[in-house]
Write an enzyme that holds these catalytic residues in place. Structure first.
Site, PDB file in Angstrom:
ATOM      1  N   LYS A 209      61.838  40.114  22.293  1.00 37.17           N
ATOM      2  CA  LYS A 209      61.988  38.728  22.768  1.00 37.17           C
ATOM      3  C   LYS A 209      62.900  37.899  21.871  1.00 37.17           C
ATOM      4  O   LYS A 209      63.149  38.232  20.714  1.00 37.17           O
ATOM      5  CB  LYS A 209      60.616  38.094  22.973  1.00 37.17           C
ATOM      6  CG  LYS A 209      60.008  38.643  24.278  1.00 37.17           C
ATOM      7  CD  LYS A 209      58.926  37.833  24.881  1.00 37.17           C
ATOM      8  CE  LYS A 209      58.587  38.442  26.258  1.00 37.17           C
ATOM      9  NZ  LYS A 209      57.281  38.012  26.743  1.00 37.17           N
ATOM     10  N   ARG A 243      52.547  45.047  25.437  1.00 36.92           N
ATOM     11  CA  ARG A 243      53.594  45.328  26.430  1.00 36.92           C
ATOM     12  C   ARG A 243      54.896  45.583  25.673  1.00 36.92           C
ATOM     13  O   ARG A 243      55.335  44.726  24.909  1.00 36.92           O
ATOM     14  CB  ARG A 243      53.717  44.111  27.342  1.00 36.92           C
ATOM     15  CG  ARG A 243      54.626  44.278  28.536  1.00 36.92           C
ATOM     16  CD  ARG A 243      54.602  42.996  29.380  1.00 36.92           C
ATOM     17  NE  ARG A 243      55.469  43.114  30.524  1.00 36.92           N
ATOM     18  CZ  ARG A 243      56.775  42.911  30.490  1.00 36.92           C
ATOM     19  NH1 ARG A 243      57.358  42.582  29.364  1.00 36.92           N
ATOM     20  NH2 ARG A 243      57.497  43.059  31.586  1.00 36.92           N
TER      21      ARG A 243
HETATM   22  C1  7PJ Z   1      55.721  39.282  29.857  1.00 33.26           C
HETATM   23  C2  7PJ Z   1      55.349  39.716  31.119  1.00 33.26           C
HETATM   24  C3  7PJ Z   1      54.716  38.961  28.903  1.00 33.26           C
HETATM   25  C4  7PJ Z   1      53.112  39.542  30.596  1.00 33.26           C
HETATM   26  C5  7PJ Z   1      57.495  39.642  31.004  1.00 33.26           C
HETATM   27  C6  7PJ Z   1      60.191  40.301  29.032  1.00 33.26           C
HETATM   28  C7  7PJ Z   1      60.103  39.255  30.067  1.00 33.26           C
HETATM   29  N1  7PJ Z   1      54.043  39.852  31.497  1.00 33.26           N
HETATM   30  N2  7PJ Z   1      56.471  39.926  31.834  1.00 33.26           N
HETATM   31  N3  7PJ Z   1      53.425  39.110  29.334  1.00 33.26           N
HETATM   32  N4  7PJ Z   1      57.078  39.272  29.792  1.00 33.26           N
HETATM   33  N5  7PJ Z   1      51.805  39.650  30.929  1.00 33.26           N
HETATM   34  O1  7PJ Z   1      59.918  41.473  29.240  1.00 33.26           O
HETATM   35  O2  7PJ Z   1      60.635  39.939  27.926  1.00 33.26           O
HETATM   36  O3  7PJ Z   1      54.946  38.548  27.775  1.00 33.26           O
HETATM   37  S1  7PJ Z   1      59.156  39.730  31.506  1.00 33.26           S
END
Ligand code: 7PJ
Length: 266
Positions: A209, A243
Site C-alpha cells: 500500500k 491479505r
Molecule cells: C483491501 C481489500 C483491504 C479488504 C483491497 C489493495 C486495494 N479488502 N481490498 N481490506 N484492499 N478487506 O489491494 O491495495 O485492505 S483493494
C-alpha cells in the site's frame, strides 16, 4: 489471504492476468494454484479496482470478471474463496458459484447488499472506508481516527445483525489506505488490539500500500520488505487474516510469528 485481482487496472499488479484486454483464465488459475501452493488458505477474487481515482465498473462487467473465476476455482483449489465486491448481484452469483466469504470494502452499504449477503448465508468482512475510491485520498479527516473507525464498524455489525447475519460470521477490517493519511494508517495499526476487542476476527490489508511509498519512497515493485514488516506487526497485534500479494514470503513471515507465539505459550 492471497489477492487475485481480475481487473485490467489494479495499482499493484494491474492487468497481469489480462491479455489483449480480456481476462486470461489460464493465467488466473495458474496464479491461484501458485498462491495456494505457497500457503494461502483464502483467495480474494476482485473485479473492481478500488485504487484512488479508479474508473467505476458496471455490474455486468464485474459479474463477467468475477463469476467465471469463482466457478473455475470452486472445488479445484484447496482454499476458501472470498469475493471482493460491494455489488449485490455479484455476491449472489459468487455464492451460487461456490464462494465462501463476502469481502466488502463498503461494508454492505450499497442498496441491497445487506440483504444479498444475509440471503447468501456466507460470512462477511466489513471494511471501513471514508468517502469513495474516486475521492477518498483527497483530504481525509477524522475527529479521532480510531474512535471513528471503531464506531463505524460497531454500527455496521449492528446493521448486519439486524439483517439476520450471525455475529460469528462477521469479520472486521479498518481499511488501511481507504480515506486515510499515513498518520491515520499508523494510528489504526497501533490500535488493532482495541479493534479486536469488538469481538470479531480482524482482516488486515497493508500489502504494497501507498503508505510504504509515502514513508520510504518505494515503487510498487520495491514494497515487499515493508509489506512483510507490516504483516508481522498486524499479526502481532491480533490480526487473524493477512491479505497479501506476495503469498510465499508473507506465509514465511507469519510462520515465524506463529512459532514464537507457540513457544511462548508452551
Ligand atoms: C483491501 C481489500 C483491504 C479488504 C483491497 C489493495 C486495494 N479488502 N481490498 N481490506 N484492499 N478487506 O489491494 O491495495 O485492505 S483493494
Amino acid at each position: 489471504m492471497g489477492v487475485l485481482n481480475v481487473t485490467p487496472d489494479s495499482f499493484s499488479d494491474g492487468g497481469q492476468l489480462y491479455r489483449a484486454g480480456r481476462a486470461d483464465l489460464d493465467a488466473i488459475l495458474h496464479r491461484a494454484d501458485a498462491m495456494v501452493a505457497a500457503g494461502a488458505s483464502l483467495l480474494d477474487i476482485g473485479g473492481e479496482s478500488t485504487r484512488p481515482g479508479a474508473e467505476p465498473v458496471t455490474e455486468a462487467e464485474e459479474l463477467a470478471r468475477v463469476v467465471p473465476v469463482v466457478e473455475a476455482l470452486a472445488g479445484r483449489v484447496d482454499a476458501m474463496l472470498s469475493v471482493d465486491s460491494s455489488t449485490p448481484a455479484v455476491m449472489c452469483a459468487a455464492a451460487d458459484a461456490g464462494a465462501h466469504l463476502i469481502n466488502d470494502v463498503r461494508a454492505l452499504r450499497r442498496r441491497g447488499a445487506l440483504e444479498a449477503a444475509a440471503a447468501s448465508g456466507l460470512p462477511v468482512c466489513l471494511m471501513h472506508m471514508q468517502g469513495s475510491p474516486e475521492t477518498m485520498q483527497a483530504d481525509p479527516r477524522y475527529v479521532d481516527v480510531v474512535t471513528d473507525v471503531e464506531g463505524f464498524l460497531h454500527e455496521r455489525v449492528a446493521a448486519c445483525r439486524a439483517a439476520g447475519i450471525d455475529a460469528g460470521s462477521i469479520l472486521l477490517d479498518p481499511g488501511f489506505g481507504f480515506g486515510k493519511t499515513v498518520a491515520h494508517n499508523l494510528a489504526l495499526l497501533a490500535a488493532l488490539p482495541r479493534l479486536g476487542a469488538l469481538g470479531h476476527p480482524l482482516l488486515v490489508g497493508l500489502s504494497r500500500k501507498s503508505l510504504i511509498a509515502k514513508l520510504l519512497g518505494r515503487s510498487v515493485e520495491e514494497r515487499l520488505p515493508a509489506s512483510l514488516a507490516l504483516a508481522v506487526l498486524a499479526a502481532e497485534r491480533g490480526a487473524s487474516i493477512i491479505r497479501a500479494h506476495d503469498v510465499a514470503e508473507t506465509a514465511d513471515a507469519l510462520a515465524m510469528v506463529a512459532a514464537l507465539a507457540e513457544a511462548g505459550a508452551a
